[in-house]
Design an enzyme around this catalytic site. Structure first.
Site, PDB file in Angstrom:
ATOM      1  CG  HIS A 207      -1.399   1.010   1.597  1.00  0.00           C
ATOM      2  ND1 HIS A 207      -1.682   1.996   1.964  1.00  0.00           N
ATOM      3  CD2 HIS A 207      -3.492   0.702   0.190  1.00  0.00           C
ATOM      4  CE1 HIS A 207      -2.947   2.905   1.356  1.00  0.00           C
ATOM      5  NE2 HIS A 207      -3.830   2.447   0.871  1.00  0.00           N
ATOM      6  CB  SER A 410      -7.400 -13.498  -2.821  1.00  0.00           C
ATOM      7  OG  SER A 410      -7.709 -12.107  -3.266  1.00  0.00           O
TER       8      SER A 410
END
Lengths: 490, 490
Positions: A207, A410
């Protein structure tokens, strides 16, 4: 204030006795400026109709001009008329703005797919608390004299996560943050305080807040390559560690990357550190679990995030998988590290080891409420549903001949970026280069996915119908086995 | 997750076609762990009655043990029973916790005096929005694909403040922060990016977040002395500037210090810089207006905060004078500075110039609502009321023979610290050494002050009745003219 500071309001000051005071004798406590209304900087900014503004708000193009303060979307604050208390015009105006805004929220929430926010919550029972200014100033474990707080809820939530991540109550420290970014800023700051000359390692798909932290904190930062899946490439990590053996390592491990939802292999990261000769007292691992930190514990085969391993901190977002009307997060670290951070109390003039000072006291109550209602078992069920629905979406995309990838651990489905910006905006898809993604959260049902799939397949048939443009090759982004372009789909 | 990862839930996976995928063939998307409930770390933490917990929550002593994770006040999260949907026990438990909590909030809000939060607000009209996950991700002026935002309200609020502080719409940049601390962190970061080798100057009575920023950002920081009033001592500032003439200066100017509510003299600070040979391109001023930034424009004689002067940024808190159920703030800086901060886009992988990423989208709506309702004129009236009431309190304290000080531009009344901790806690007074303060906000009425005064005077007569202890001398804290101790009160 502006140009009219001369007129003084009539004196209505309270009793003033003869005591000497530091106020000048001629001071009038009620000396407020008579005409406080600043001149309007731009006169043509008169109030237009809300809908017209909303119309303006739709960007004509997606181009972003850096450093250009775009006012395409603005609901100007207007000064109430003098007789407003009689006419109620201002209240009527605001009520109409809010009602229309509510309608757009309902609509946008319905079509939302691209961001990992669980929009499925009902906090009606908590609306009674909205009228209080609840503030958990500073450290959750240090009492403040400000009584309107919710520390008892906050500590309850922290204990729940400490138990999830296997650390004893008297060995952890933590707090409820404003968002995932604050968790990363805190974790990396703790790492830097433990190892002031440490180098920060993070995969390039981390991120952006991780790189923001490096710049803010003036840390040396080494970007590590990723595999096609989006996971950190530990072979590259090894090369870079060996090149910097003389300095301690601070590592950001992604428990779900932003774009591909890839989960870094924590065990392999630790093994790589050990193989490169880094003993446990020469590295600090921060786990950025913003997205999947709360899902992983319930997924078989997932690398287990636990303080029984040599990690320093874990953060998770509260508004993502849990669902919360405002952004928030949970940050847990080891008490021993916080003692390092708090050691310079005289300098800081505070024992506060949080990044922020005043902290939203409503968020802990929302989290506490949801954790109580759902419990570990409730989250287990939701994780199961999300993984199932993510597979459903990925399979149907591939069946329709669209490049798509889903990482094993995921619920983020990565696929070919839709060609039409209007479609992207309607479904609020997050895009990067040639790819877009849908993050399947508990509020994303099969019905919603079917609507999305049908519309995508129908629209897409028009984008590529004349054959002059081909769908992009995504082999670099999702790998050969997931690419459905003309070359690889054979 | 804990110790029970072997059992796999029955497979209920969605359609899986034959397409090659990066998932292993044996992966079962629903392979969640069967028994996700982690073992309780401490068994004796069984759920006790709420009231008993609340009782525990009252600290027996005010001693703070650093690095000791105090669980005196914790509402544990409990796992719902299997048959809870039938019995509703969990819901009943939560409803009772919340009802009692609400009662304590009502009570604590009633007796609150020490913190600068305006608790007088009615946001009933906004409760309809509580059900939405409103998030103003990143830069307020750059559109995000996430549709459930409130940027149009945010920009409206920013424009209002830009007008107040006299900067053109196309020349400012700003955003709504999570609190005053975030404003300081941002302003000082911008200053550092503009002058990477600049020295941070701040008076020693600055908010602790200023020193926290210096440490976070690895900046050289020089503490400047203060006058008795709490204002920055510009004579000392001059000496320290002259000692560091070779490096640019980044200055934190307090528009209301935390403890004494002192307002630094902005004009004198600028004059001092000029006298020491600092041209305007060699200093950056951040104005920390957390407390009084919104009051000053309405007070005659106050040093005017305006971007027509050579300042770089201003921050103000939204939950203080404005009043808001959650902490928030407004940060405004010059566009040219933000372009410096955003210049390293490739490195940051984002154009986001905020400190946080996800941002609470409810706060801008609360602020927008209040600004619309009150307008500049409404704030003017409230400032007037606060200053008048602060004088009322100060005068009555002095009449009762209690040391007390009120700065000319302030509504913070500083006085002798009450000897009884129970009294301090009841009225939620913030204390430092021998002094306490009351910050007179719009919700603090004369009636409330009378209650407080009567109780203080009555209780105080018992603390000092036998003459064995004397009230402390406060000459160092409030000056000789405000000290009522035996020596100075003659």
């Amino acid at each position: 204030m502006v140009g009219a500071v001369e007129n003084v309001m009539a004196s209505v000051s309270g009793k003033v006795n003869g005591a000497v005071e530091i106020l000048r004798g001629d001071f009038d406590s009620t000396a407020v400026v008579a005409e406080p209304l600043p001149p309007v900087v731009e006169d043509n900014e008169s109030l237009r109709d809300f809908e017209e503004k909303e119309e303006d708000a739709k960007p004509k193009s997606r181009e972003i001009v850096l450093g250009n303060n775009v006012h395409t979307s603005c609901l100007a604050v207007t000064e109430p008329e003098v007789n407003d208390e009689l006419t109620g015009d201002q209240d009527a105006y605001m009520a109409s703005v809010l009602a229309r805004y509510r309608k757009t929220l309902v609509d946008r929430t319905k079509h939302h797919l691209g961001y990992p926010y669980n929009l499925d919550f009902d906090y009606g029972a908590l609306s009674q608390l909205q009228h209080f200014s609840i503030n958990n100033l500073g450290d959750p474990f240090i009492e403040s004299n400000y009584g309107v707080h919710s520390r008892q809820f906050e500590v309850g939530v922290l204990d729940w996560f400490a138990r999830l991540w296997e650390i004893e109550k008297n060995e952890y420290w933590g707090y409820i943050t404003n968002c995932g970014t604050e968790g990363n800023l805190h974790g990396i700051l703790v790492g830097r305080e433990v190892f002031p000359d440490g180098i920060l390692y993070a995969s390039k798909e981390s991120h952006y807040s991780v790189f923001k932290a490096a710049r803010m904190y003036r840390m040396e930062c080494v970007k590590v390559d990723t595999l096609t899946s989006g996971e950190i490439d530990c072979a590259d990590f090894k090369v870079k560690l060996l090149a910097n053996k003389d300095k301690p390592a601070i590592i950001n491990v992604n428990i779900g990357t932003t774009v591909k939802g890839a989960v870094d292999d924590l065990d392999l990261v630790i093994q790589t550190l050990e193989e490169c000769g880094f003993s446990h007292d020469r590295f600090y691992i921060h786990c950025d679990g913003a997205l999947f930190g709360l899902m992983m514990p319930f997924v078989k085969r997932a690398p287990k995030v636990t303080f029984k391993k040599p990690i320093g901190s874990v953060s998770v977002s509260g508004h993502k998988f849990v669902g919360c009307p405002m952004p928030c997060g949970v940050q847990i670290t080891r008490m021993e590290h916080i003692n390092v951070l708090s050691s310079n109390v005289e300098y800081l003039a505070s024992r506060d080891a949080t990044i922020m000072g005043s902290r939203n006291g409503h968020a802990p109550i929302f989290l506490w409420y949801t954790l109580n209602r759902k419990g570990y078992k409730g989250f287990q069920k939701e994780v199961q549903k999300c993984l199932r629905n993510a597979h459903y979406l990925k399979d149907h995309l591939r069946e329709a001949g669209i490049s798509a990838m889903l990482n094993e651990l995921s619920s983020t489905v990565v696929f070919e970026r839709p060609k039409e910006e209007e479609f992207v905006r309607k479904w609020q898809l997050a895009c990067q280069g040639n790819i877009a993604h849908v993050v399947v959260m508990p509020n994303v049902t099969i019905d919603k996915l079917d609507d999305f799939l049908n519309e995508l397949i129908e629209r897409r048939s028009t984008w590529y119908q004349d054959g002059s443009v081909q769908p992009p090759c995504l082999v670099a982004e999702v790998g050969k086995e997931n690419c459905a372009c003309a070359l690889h789909n054979c």
